[in-house]
Design an enzyme around this catalytic site. Sequence first.
Site, PDB file in Angstrom:
ATOM      1  CE1 TYR A 136      -3.997   2.032   0.319  1.00  0.00           C
ATOM      2  CE2 TYR A 136      -2.560   3.407   1.646  1.00  0.00           C
ATOM      3  CZ  TYR A 136      -3.720   3.235   0.932  1.00  0.00           C
ATOM      4  OH  TYR A 136      -4.613   4.277   0.832  1.00  0.00           O
TER       5      TYR A 136
ATOM      6  CE1 TYR B 244      -4.849   6.293  -1.934  1.00  0.00           C
ATOM      7  CE2 TYR B 244      -6.969   7.327  -2.297  1.00  0.00           C
ATOM      8  CZ  TYR B 244      -6.023   6.828  -1.441  1.00  0.00           C
ATOM      9  OH  TYR B 244      -6.236   6.855  -0.095  1.00  0.00           O
TER      10      TYR B 244
END
Lengths: 394, 143
Positions: free
Chosen positions: A298, A348
């Site tokens: 992440y 994203y």
Amino acid sequence: MTGYSHRDRCAITGIGATEFSKDSGRSELTLATEAARAALADAGLTVADVDGVVSCDHDLVSYSGIAESLGIPDLTYWGQTGPGGSGPCAMVGQAVAAILSGQATTVLVYRALNGRSGRRFGQGTPDPAARVGGQGGYEEFFAPYGLVTPGQFFALLAQRHMATYGTRHEALAHIAVACREAANRNPAAQMHDRVLTLEECAIARPISLPLRLFDFCLETDGACAVIVTAAERAADSPHPAVLVRAVTQSTGPRVQPGVMYPMLQRPDVTVTPSATAARTLFSRAGLGPSDVDVAQFYDCFTITVLLQLEDFGFCAKGEGGPFAESGALRRGGSLPSNTAGGNMSEGYVHGMNHVLEGVRQLRGTSTSQVEGAEVSLVTSAPPPGTSALLLVKG
Amino acid sequence: MTSVAFTDIVAHPLLPAEHDRDTAGFFAAARRGELVLRFCTACDQVLHLPRQACFACGGNESEWRPVPGRGHLYAWTVVTHQVHPAFAVPYTVVVVDVDGQPDGTRLVGRLAGEPVLTAGQPMRVRFDRAEDGTVVPNWEPGD
């Protein structure tokens, strides 16, 4: 380790995504529906097969909204995880839990957001006219001081790491470039056509020092979805089986309340809940860091990746800088990472895109395929808690 | 605090909620020029961010106690990109370890511009008072 294990008992049989853009021109519901239909088609299933859905509590698309939009005949299970970035792997974990407890057989997991044309996380949240804080979020201890965006928070972590361990900004640049190089090979990535160099990272516009422009992820409109079923049903899928070897969530000790800024009260801000998550995940999997062939970390910011490299045990605490600078994360490196471009350069979608890429690596369909990859790690952000997933070939 | 000096500011960009049942005491004390933290009455564990119940001993009684307005600089960031209309850039967000408290007992402050700072340097509290009387404890370099 309990006597009851989920190891290899569920599979991700379908993956789907919309295009990633700056302005989708359509609602989050439309995006989620498109990604869900794509994931079902990829799995060789239909809407009528779906009896469970899992989302995160940041998503504007409710379980009832997606059920109605898709025309799901009957949901027997729906659930939500915590906020956005920490959600995706936990969402898969909740699907596994629903399946193994007999509450659902075919679970749709999705994340949809208009992160650029709609609500932009990078703009901060407080209304200038209103008092900030209260209601258990503790914003009153942070927002009055101008600490109002995730980037400013992660800049504090980066500064502390640099001051404590001598970490250089160049290490962060290596992370950004590794993501960008993967995106340049991925036609679906938002930054597919934009080359990025270490030098450009070094002189990029400062945003919240020590972080500069290319230490930040993108803001994206888009949606991703996966289908989770019991492992034995993966045989019906048109693709090679990808099993959930292990999944975990973790807060670690002294997690702190709220969503982000209160984490500054943890004894050492350079240690994230990924450290405890890693211990649980590898224990449940019967694997260790050296078994991981490819990773999707992440990456809301470059420093987020660097901290996880240490906390997951790929290098010692404080050694994330030299590890990143060694080129480990790039193609041909010891730990090829974010092979679709990540949040930094693919798009994203709050890390849900990382789950899809983790699956592709085991199907052999990544645009930055790691030859012979058999163990695929996917992580979902710290803070506040975190979650992570180890996938293996069936 | 032996003496209280307020720094009057024309307008504070974002004022804190002062009504929260767990945190209101912090800002009420600030209006008096006191820096307080919340402690478990039974075992003296500092409970910050403020809450009533004690995670260390299971106690359910806590109280606000004054602490010296001294600390050391734990981390900082120089914000150069204008995001929030209320905060003109550049400014520097500082995170301060409160002296005499366990690791993790930190408060945040904001300094104008880009002052030269050093990790671990001494910091002292300052009470920024807005026109409506709201006071926000802030931090600046100190001896």
